[in-house]
Design an enzyme around this catalytic site. Structure first.
Site, PDB file in Angstrom:
ATOM      1  N   ASN A  42       8.047  -5.733  -1.167  1.00 47.92           N
ATOM      2  CA  ASN A  42       8.022  -4.563  -0.299  1.00 47.92           C
ATOM      3  C   ASN A  42       6.576  -4.469   0.148  1.00 47.92           C
ATOM      4  O   ASN A  42       5.733  -3.906  -0.557  1.00 47.92           O
ATOM      5  CB  ASN A  42       8.462  -3.293  -1.029  1.00 47.92           C
ATOM      6  CG  ASN A  42       8.486  -2.083  -0.106  1.00 47.92           C
ATOM      7  OD1 ASN A  42       7.905  -2.100   0.974  1.00 47.92           O
ATOM      8  ND2 ASN A  42       9.151  -1.044  -0.539  1.00 47.92           N
TER       9      ASN A  42
ATOM     10  N   ARG B 157       4.552  11.099  -1.990  1.00 51.68           N
ATOM     11  CA  ARG B 157       4.367  10.866  -0.555  1.00 51.68           C
ATOM     12  C   ARG B 157       5.712  10.882   0.173  1.00 51.68           C
ATOM     13  O   ARG B 157       6.585  10.073  -0.120  1.00 51.68           O
ATOM     14  CB  ARG B 157       3.681   9.523  -0.342  1.00 51.68           C
ATOM     15  CG  ARG B 157       3.448   9.187   1.103  1.00 51.68           C
ATOM     16  CD  ARG B 157       2.707   7.846   1.242  1.00 51.68           C
ATOM     17  NE  ARG B 157       2.763   7.429   2.617  1.00 51.68           N
ATOM     18  CZ  ARG B 157       3.541   6.454   3.075  1.00 51.68           C
ATOM     19  NH1 ARG B 157       4.298   5.773   2.252  1.00 51.68           N
ATOM     20  NH2 ARG B 157       3.553   6.153   4.346  1.00 51.68           N
TER      21      ARG B 157
ATOM     22  N   PRO C 210       0.801  -1.220   0.000  1.00 48.87           N
ATOM     23  CA  PRO C 210       0.000   0.000   0.000  1.00 48.87           C
ATOM     24  C   PRO C 210       0.834   1.271   0.000  1.00 48.87           C
ATOM     25  O   PRO C 210       1.896   1.353   0.609  1.00 48.87           O
ATOM     26  CB  PRO C 210      -0.820  -0.105   1.289  1.00 48.87           C
ATOM     27  CG  PRO C 210      -0.079  -1.053   2.159  1.00 48.87           C
ATOM     28  CD  PRO C 210       0.609  -2.016   1.219  1.00 48.87           C
ATOM     29  N   ASN C 211       0.300   2.239  -0.709  1.00 55.43           N
ATOM     30  CA  ASN C 211       0.833   3.597  -0.833  1.00 55.43           C
ATOM     31  C   ASN C 211       2.092   3.701  -1.679  1.00 55.43           C
ATOM     32  O   ASN C 211       2.540   4.815  -1.955  1.00 55.43           O
ATOM     33  CB  ASN C 211       1.064   4.240   0.541  1.00 55.43           C
ATOM     34  CG  ASN C 211      -0.238   4.440   1.279  1.00 55.43           C
ATOM     35  OD1 ASN C 211      -1.202   4.939   0.703  1.00 55.43           O
ATOM     36  ND2 ASN C 211      -0.282   4.037   2.535  1.00 55.43           N
TER      37      ASN C 211
ATOM     38  N   TYR D 125      11.205   8.679   1.378  1.00 54.98           N
ATOM     39  CA  TYR D 125      11.188   7.659   0.330  1.00 54.98           C
ATOM     40  C   TYR D 125      11.862   8.092  -0.964  1.00 54.98           C
ATOM     41  O   TYR D 125      12.047   7.277  -1.862  1.00 54.98           O
ATOM     42  CB  TYR D 125       9.746   7.228   0.045  1.00 54.98           C
ATOM     43  CG  TYR D 125       9.061   6.680   1.270  1.00 54.98           C
ATOM     44  CD1 TYR D 125       9.446   5.462   1.815  1.00 54.98           C
ATOM     45  CD2 TYR D 125       8.050   7.396   1.907  1.00 54.98           C
ATOM     46  CE1 TYR D 125       8.840   4.970   2.955  1.00 54.98           C
ATOM     47  CE2 TYR D 125       7.430   6.901   3.043  1.00 54.98           C
ATOM     48  CZ  TYR D 125       7.831   5.697   3.564  1.00 54.98           C
ATOM     49  OH  TYR D 125       7.235   5.208   4.687  1.00 54.98           O
TER      50      TYR D 125
ATOM     51  N   GLU E 257      13.008  -9.574   0.885  1.00 53.09           N
ATOM     52  CA  GLU E 257      12.292  -8.409   1.412  1.00 53.09           C
ATOM     53  C   GLU E 257      13.080  -7.137   1.123  1.00 53.09           C
ATOM     54  O   GLU E 257      14.299  -7.095   1.306  1.00 53.09           O
ATOM     55  CB  GLU E 257      12.102  -8.565   2.924  1.00 53.09           C
ATOM     56  CG  GLU E 257      11.336  -7.433   3.563  1.00 53.09           C
ATOM     57  CD  GLU E 257      11.148  -7.606   5.069  1.00 53.09           C
ATOM     58  OE1 GLU E 257      10.372  -6.834   5.639  1.00 53.09           O
ATOM     59  OE2 GLU E 257      11.782  -8.506   5.672  1.00 53.09           O
TER      60      GLU E 257
ATOM     61  N   ALA F  25       3.405  -0.915   4.645  1.00 52.39           N
ATOM     62  CA  ALA F  25       2.817  -0.946   5.992  1.00 52.39           C
ATOM     63  C   ALA F  25       2.392  -2.346   6.412  1.00 52.39           C
ATOM     64  O   ALA F  25       2.405  -2.662   7.609  1.00 52.39           O
ATOM     65  CB  ALA F  25       1.635   0.018   6.069  1.00 52.39           C
TER      66      ALA F  25
ATOM     67  N   ARG G  21      13.281   3.850  12.272  1.00 51.58           N
ATOM     68  CA  ARG G  21      12.117   4.745  12.303  1.00 51.58           C
ATOM     69  C   ARG G  21      11.270   4.477  13.544  1.00 51.58           C
ATOM     70  O   ARG G  21      11.779   3.994  14.540  1.00 51.58           O
ATOM     71  CB  ARG G  21      11.343   4.582  10.994  1.00 51.58           C
ATOM     72  CG  ARG G  21      12.205   5.021   9.798  1.00 51.58           C
ATOM     73  CD  ARG G  21      11.502   4.955   8.491  1.00 51.58           C
ATOM     74  NE  ARG G  21      10.327   5.811   8.490  1.00 51.58           N
ATOM     75  CZ  ARG G  21       9.336   5.680   7.634  1.00 51.58           C
ATOM     76  NH1 ARG G  21       9.384   4.737   6.705  1.00 51.58           N
ATOM     77  NH2 ARG G  21       8.299   6.479   7.682  1.00 51.58           N
TER      78      ARG G  21
ATOM     79  N   HIS H 104      12.920  -2.645   1.407  1.00 55.29           N
ATOM     80  CA  HIS H 104      12.299  -1.397   1.875  1.00 55.29           C
ATOM     81  C   HIS H 104      13.148  -0.238   1.401  1.00 55.29           C
ATOM     82  O   HIS H 104      14.384  -0.290   1.491  1.00 55.29           O
ATOM     83  CB  HIS H 104      12.185  -1.372   3.401  1.00 55.29           C
ATOM     84  CG  HIS H 104      11.307  -2.442   3.929  1.00 55.29           C
ATOM     85  ND1 HIS H 104       9.935  -2.363   3.885  1.00 55.29           N
ATOM     86  CD2 HIS H 104      11.606  -3.633   4.479  1.00 55.29           C
ATOM     87  CE1 HIS H 104       9.421  -3.475   4.399  1.00 55.29           C
ATOM     88  NE2 HIS H 104      10.420  -4.264   4.747  1.00 55.29           N
TER      89      HIS H 104
END
Length: 182
Positions: free
Chosen positions: A102, A46, A38-39, A51, A126, A105, A135, A128
């Protein structure tokens, strides 16, 4: 034996969002499924201070370029819906040589993705863009990491290409070298 599937060289599908695209056949190339959560369709807009300014389309192009150099077909997808990601993982059983994910969330919340990934008998990688471990505390937990053969975090879009270099190669098994520039 590495599962083979005829797919890649994606083209935009105007009937769906531009990052979930139809593929044209490419024969005799192992397929790597790249899933984005998502996103991530909002990359470049964003929180660019976290990012970066690259778009998801930029990352798709990077993955396809790295895949082509390594002899992989890339099936690159994005969804804001957990169930759709789960369905794509289930459909990947026996059809892909590896999976790059990825989960965004959903990394920190989705037992459903974790359970679906357990169905696969291929490397799960994985990635990111930022480093979740540096974070907010709620981002320190990954339901994907216990199943991942490798994790790349905090390297921006380059992390996707680096993971492809650690994927099963049709020529060399697991590649041990990393790209000098991705």
């Amino acid at each position: 034996m590495v599962p083979q599937r005829v797919m890649t060289q994606t083209r935009p599908n105007p009937d769906t969002n531009p990052t979930h695209e139809r593929a044209r056949p490419v024969r005799d190339m192992p397929l790597i499924l790249v899933l984005n959560g998502p996103n991530l369709n909002m990359l470049g807009v964003r929180e660019p201070e976290i990012y970066g300014r690259h778009t998801l389309e930029d990352i798709r192009a990077l993955c396809e370029s790295a895949g082509a150099r390594l002899g992989f077909s890339i099936d690159f997808r994005q969804s804001n819906h957990e169930g759709e990601l789960v369905e794509w993982i289930q459909q990947a059983r026996g059809a892909v040589a590896g999976l790059v994910i990825n989960a965004a969330a959903y990394t920190h919340t989705s037992v459903a993705l974790h359970d679906a990934l357990k169905l696969l008998n291929v490397p799960i990688l994985e990635v990111h863009l930022s480093n979740p471990k540096t974070r907010e505390p709620f981002r320190h937990i990954s339901y994907i990491e216990p199943l991942a053969a490798a994790v790349f975090a905090g390297q921006g879009p380059k992390g996707y290409a680096c993971l492809l270099y650690t994927s099963p190669s049709p020529r060399d098994g697991l590649l041990s070298r990393m790209p000098s520039s991705a």
